[in-house]
Design a protein around this motif. Structure first.
Motif, PDB file in Angstrom:
ATOM      1  N   LEU A  13       8.875   1.200 -31.691  1.00  0.00           N
ATOM      2  CA  LEU A  13       7.493   1.176 -31.218  1.00  0.00           C
ATOM      3  C   LEU A  13       7.381   1.657 -29.778  1.00  0.00           C
ATOM      4  O   LEU A  13       6.405   2.300 -29.398  1.00  0.00           O
ATOM      5  CB  LEU A  13       6.929  -0.244 -31.318  1.00  0.00           C
ATOM      6  N   HIS A  14       8.383   1.320 -28.983  1.00  0.00           N
ATOM      7  CA  HIS A  14       8.358   1.689 -27.561  1.00  0.00           C
ATOM      8  C   HIS A  14       9.793   1.681 -27.045  1.00  0.00           C
ATOM      9  O   HIS A  14      10.625   0.900 -27.514  1.00  0.00           O
ATOM     10  CB  HIS A  14       7.511   0.682 -26.773  1.00  0.00           C
ATOM     11  N   ARG A  15      10.078   2.578 -26.106  1.00  0.00           N
ATOM     12  CA  ARG A  15      11.413   2.620 -25.490  1.00  0.00           C
ATOM     13  C   ARG A  15      11.272   2.894 -24.006  1.00  0.00           C
ATOM     14  O   ARG A  15      10.344   3.571 -23.572  1.00  0.00           O
ATOM     15  CB  ARG A  15      12.293   3.691 -26.143  1.00  0.00           C
ATOM     16  N   ARG A  16      12.186   2.326 -23.245  1.00  0.00           N
ATOM     17  CA  ARG A  16      12.162   2.535 -21.804  1.00  0.00           C
ATOM     18  C   ARG A  16      13.591   2.444 -21.269  1.00  0.00           C
ATOM     19  O   ARG A  16      14.450   1.770 -21.872  1.00  0.00           O
ATOM     20  CB  ARG A  16      11.264   1.524 -21.104  1.00  0.00           C
ATOM     21  N   PRO A  17      13.874   3.147 -20.164  1.00  0.00           N
ATOM     22  CA  PRO A  17      15.229   3.109 -19.597  1.00  0.00           C
ATOM     23  C   PRO A  17      15.627   1.686 -19.218  1.00  0.00           C
ATOM     24  O   PRO A  17      14.796   0.888 -18.776  1.00  0.00           O
ATOM     25  CB  PRO A  17      15.115   4.007 -18.362  1.00  0.00           C
ATOM     26  N   TYR A  18      16.902   1.399 -19.391  1.00  0.00           N
ATOM     27  CA  TYR A  18      17.437   0.083 -19.051  1.00  0.00           C
ATOM     28  C   TYR A  18      18.784   0.290 -18.371  1.00  0.00           C
ATOM     29  O   TYR A  18      19.700   0.885 -18.943  1.00  0.00           O
ATOM     30  CB  TYR A  18      17.588  -0.756 -20.315  1.00  0.00           C
ATOM     31  N   ARG A  19      18.876  -0.179 -17.133  1.00  0.00           N
ATOM     32  CA  ARG A  19      20.066   0.044 -16.323  1.00  0.00           C
ATOM     33  C   ARG A  19      20.389   1.539 -16.273  1.00  0.00           C
ATOM     34  O   ARG A  19      19.502   2.377 -16.344  1.00  0.00           O
ATOM     35  CB  ARG A  19      21.216  -0.823 -16.828  1.00  0.00           C
ATOM     36  N   GLU A  20      21.640   1.901 -16.118  1.00  0.00           N
ATOM     37  CA  GLU A  20      21.954   3.302 -15.847  1.00  0.00           C
ATOM     38  C   GLU A  20      22.009   4.172 -17.095  1.00  0.00           C
ATOM     39  O   GLU A  20      21.597   5.334 -17.070  1.00  0.00           O
ATOM     40  CB  GLU A  20      23.286   3.411 -15.095  1.00  0.00           C
ATOM     41  N   THR A  21      22.495   3.636 -18.198  1.00  0.00           N
ATOM     42  CA  THR A  21      22.763   4.500 -19.354  1.00  0.00           C
ATOM     43  C   THR A  21      22.170   3.969 -20.664  1.00  0.00           C
ATOM     44  O   THR A  21      22.442   4.524 -21.732  1.00  0.00           O
ATOM     45  CB  THR A  21      24.278   4.670 -19.554  1.00  0.00           C
ATOM     46  N   SER A  22      21.365   2.918 -20.596  1.00  0.00           N
ATOM     47  CA  SER A  22      20.900   2.273 -21.816  1.00  0.00           C
ATOM     48  C   SER A  22      19.393   2.412 -21.990  1.00  0.00           C
ATOM     49  O   SER A  22      18.679   2.879 -21.106  1.00  0.00           O
ATOM     50  CB  SER A  22      21.300   0.789 -21.810  1.00  0.00           C
ATOM     51  N   LEU A  23      18.921   1.985 -23.160  1.00  0.00           N
ATOM     52  CA  LEU A  23      17.498   1.939 -23.457  1.00  0.00           C
ATOM     53  C   LEU A  23      17.125   0.532 -23.919  1.00  0.00           C
ATOM     54  O   LEU A  23      17.916  -0.147 -24.585  1.00  0.00           O
ATOM     55  CB  LEU A  23      17.135   2.923 -24.576  1.00  0.00           C
ATOM     56  N   LEU A  24      15.921   0.109 -23.566  1.00  0.00           N
ATOM     57  CA  LEU A  24      15.354  -1.133 -24.068  1.00  0.00           C
ATOM     58  C   LEU A  24      14.320  -0.754 -25.126  1.00  0.00           C
ATOM     59  O   LEU A  24      13.388   0.001 -24.842  1.00  0.00           O
ATOM     60  CB  LEU A  24      14.705  -1.910 -22.928  1.00  0.00           C
ATOM     61  N   LEU A  25      14.495  -1.243 -26.342  1.00  0.00           N
ATOM     62  CA  LEU A  25      13.681  -0.835 -27.478  1.00  0.00           C
ATOM     63  C   LEU A  25      12.838  -1.986 -28.010  1.00  0.00           C
ATOM     64  O   LEU A  25      13.339  -3.106 -28.166  1.00  0.00           O
ATOM     65  CB  LEU A  25      14.575  -0.341 -28.618  1.00  0.00           C
ATOM     66  N   ASP A  26      11.573  -1.693 -28.297  1.00  0.00           N
ATOM     67  CA  ASP A  26      10.749  -2.583 -29.121  1.00  0.00           C
ATOM     68  C   ASP A  26      10.823  -2.036 -30.538  1.00  0.00           C
ATOM     69  O   ASP A  26      10.398  -0.895 -30.799  1.00  0.00           O
ATOM     70  CB  ASP A  26       9.300  -2.602 -28.642  1.00  0.00           C
ATOM     71  N   LEU A  27      11.366  -2.824 -31.463  1.00  0.00           N
ATOM     72  CA  LEU A  27      11.549  -2.404 -32.853  1.00  0.00           C
ATOM     73  C   LEU A  27      10.615  -3.186 -33.767  1.00  0.00           C
ATOM     74  O   LEU A  27      10.339  -4.367 -33.541  1.00  0.00           O
ATOM     75  CB  LEU A  27      12.991  -2.635 -33.291  1.00  0.00           C
TER      76      LEU A  27
END
Length: 234
Positions: A13-27
């Motif tokens: 549903l939504h994604r945004r950068p998280y820390r240096e190399t990761s993504l935070l996802l709303d699933l």
């Protein structure tokens, strides 16, 4: 307790950068509802997963963790991504934003998941068909317990007459208008309400009435939150 869930259908549903190399996802999943997961390392140059983790792409995902934040451990495509363009793309973002704002985490809504997939399919057109949005909003409100129209033919026949007008009052429902009452933004014809209940969008004015009604119902649920996708339309 740590849990591990394997190969569940899902959409981002939504994604945004998280820390240096990761993504935070709303699933969004049919059997586990909405959840938030970290996709570790997927923003690295050699990652093959980041391209999959896009909105409107049907996935099978696995995750592990405890508490509110899960860790994504696997993602694979479950078919081709929905091809949304122009206003239909904005409409898809609108659906996603509604789900992020209104769904409680971990509440399963398999019927709503089916509504969502149907809406994405209907939005794969060159011109936006608003009936896809109105049907989805109606399904969403019904799933959340805020549907205001009877679901049976007998209930509809008892509630509304085609030649009468009704005033909607939030948290109370519909009441019959007096004869010659001045129309207001809260006034709907019985004929239009019956058409909305049956998702019969053919008659003039039914889609605009449905939009007006869903806005009245969504407003208290959204509160002060501004939907960014609505700004894209304007």
């Amino acid at each position: 307790m740590m849990k591990r869930i394997e190969l569940q259908p899902a959409y981002v549903l939504h994604r945004r950068p998280y820390r240096e190399t990761s993504l935070l996802l709303d699933l969004f999943t049919p059997h586990h509802g909405r959840l938030t997961a970290v996709a570790k390392g997927v923003r690295k140059a050699r990652s093959s997963t980041q391209g999959l983790l896009q909105p409107f792409h049907p996935l099978l995902v696995s995750w592990t963790g405890k508490g509110e934040l899960m860790t994504l451990i696997h993602a694979e495509a479950q078919g081709g991504a929905a091809q949304l363009r122009g206003e239909c793309l904005f409409a898809g973002f609108y659906l996603n934003e509604l789900l992020v704002c209104l769904l409680q985490k971990w509440d399963a809504h398999p019927s709503l998941y089916a509504h969502y997939e149907k809406a994405l399919m209907e939005l794969q057109t060159d011109t936006l068909e608003e009936k896809a949005l109105r049907s989805f909003e109606k399904g969403l409100l019904g799933e959340l317990g805020y549907g205001v129209l009877p679901k049976t033919k007998a209930g509809l026949k008892q509630a509304f007459s085609t030649d009468q007008f009704y005033r909607f009052t939030p948290e109370q429902g519909f009441a019959l208008c007096e004869a010659n009452a001045t129309p207001t933004p809260y006034t709907f014809s019985g004929n239009s309400l019956l058409a909305i209940a049956g998702e019969d969008w053919q008659a003039a004015g039914v889609l605009s009435d449905a939009k007006r009604l869903t806005r009245l119902l969504l407003a208290p649920l959204l509160g002060a939150r501004q939907l960014h996708s609505r700004k894209l339309f304007s």
